[in-house]
Write a protein that holds these residues in place. Structure first.
Motif, PDB file in Angstrom:
ATOM      1  N   GLU A  22      -3.694   3.664  -0.252  1.00 42.04           N
ATOM      2  CA  GLU A  22      -4.029   3.155  -1.585  1.00 42.04           C
ATOM      3  C   GLU A  22      -3.340   1.809  -1.824  1.00 42.04           C
ATOM      4  O   GLU A  22      -2.115   1.716  -1.751  1.00 42.04           O
ATOM      5  CB  GLU A  22      -3.572   4.154  -2.651  1.00 42.04           C
ATOM      6  N   VAL A  39       0.839  -1.201   0.000  1.00 43.35           N
ATOM      7  CA  VAL A  39       0.000   0.000   0.000  1.00 43.35           C
ATOM      8  C   VAL A  39       0.870   1.245   0.000  1.00 43.35           C
ATOM      9  O   VAL A  39       2.075   1.189   0.276  1.00 43.35           O
ATOM     10  CB  VAL A  39      -0.951   0.028   1.221  1.00 43.35           C
ATOM     11  N   GLY A  63       0.753   5.344   1.393  1.00 39.52           N
ATOM     12  CA  GLY A  63       0.040   6.333   2.193  1.00 39.52           C
ATOM     13  C   GLY A  63       0.926   6.933   3.270  1.00 39.52           C
ATOM     14  O   GLY A  63       2.098   6.548   3.425  1.00 39.52           O
ATOM     15  N   ARG A 104     -10.818  -4.660  -4.667  1.00 34.29           N
ATOM     16  CA  ARG A 104     -11.899  -3.673  -4.505  1.00 34.29           C
ATOM     17  C   ARG A 104     -12.884  -4.041  -3.398  1.00 34.29           C
ATOM     18  O   ARG A 104     -13.661  -3.200  -2.941  1.00 34.29           O
ATOM     19  CB  ARG A 104     -12.647  -3.480  -5.821  1.00 34.29           C
TER      20      ARG A 104
END
Length: 222
Positions: free
Chosen positions: A165, A130, A132, A157
């Protein structure tokens, strides 16, 4: 956020530290100077039982009468090849205002109906990378597979990554339930039966041949 106590290590010999129950460590990052540390081994073992590779840790560093606190992540762990205990630990202190990339573990929960029906749970990813801010990096991400039937998948999703993200496409399958490979099992069983039959025939043929000379000998004797 878990807390870990450490002290600044200056002239301490590594061997003496380890004999005293301490583990040498280092902390570094873009906004601080690298510091050598000593941490009690039992405190490290307790910490490792509670965290994941993406957990933020409140590192409390004692330097004489001063105590400094840093938010850190575990960067690397070296283990003793004989005792399998931590021999050295690297901690990373990020720039709190800049995003970073980390692998976050997936926690698989639930029992899919597809597995109860005979399917097989197939975990394709154990972690997801990820992007962030350090404060938003999750400790782990929960993947609930309770609704998966045979042939279905849990995708990127479908999961809640909070304010970070995921660096995988939204449609990428993370966990699937697949049908058991019954056809191949049947084929293997049939091949095994054929081999056993061939072996049985091969064992019978020499026995039949061995009877012929015995009959001839009997005739000659007559």
């Amino acid at each position: 956020m878990p807390v870990l106590k450490a002290r600044l290590r200056k002239e301490d010999k590594v061997g003496a530290l380890r004999r005293g129950g301490f583990v040498p460590a280092v902390v570094y990052g873009p906004t601080i100077e690298s510091m050598s540390l000593a941490i009690e081994g039992k405190d490290l073992q307790s910490l490792f039982s509670k965290i994941t590779r993406s957990s933020r840790i409140d590192l409390s560093i004692k330097d004489g009468r001063k105590t400094n606190k840093l938010d850190v992540f575990v960067k690397a762990i070296q283990y003793d090849p004989i005792t399998d205990e931590p021999a050295h630990v690297d901690f990373y202190h990020p720039d709190v205002g800049h995003p970073l990339k980390l692998h976050v573990p997936l926690k698989i929960v639930g029992e899919p109906p597809g597995v109860k029906a005979g399917g097989v749970l197939n975990v394709l990813f154990r972690t997801v990378r990820v992007h962030g801010l350090p404060k938003n990096i999750p400790h782990l991400v929960t993947a609930d597979v309770s609704d998966l039937e045979v042939g279905e998948a849990l995708r990127v999703r479908d999961l809640d990554f909070g304010e970070v993200e995921p660096l995988l496409p939204p449609e990428r399958a993370l966990v699937t339930v697949v049908a058991p490979r019954r056809v191949e099992i049947v084929e293997v069983e049939e091949e095994l039966e054929e081999e056993l039959e061939e072996e049985a025939v091969a064992e019978e043929e020499p026995a039949a041949e061995a009877e012929a000379p015995a009959e001839e000998s009997a005739e000659e004797g007559e």
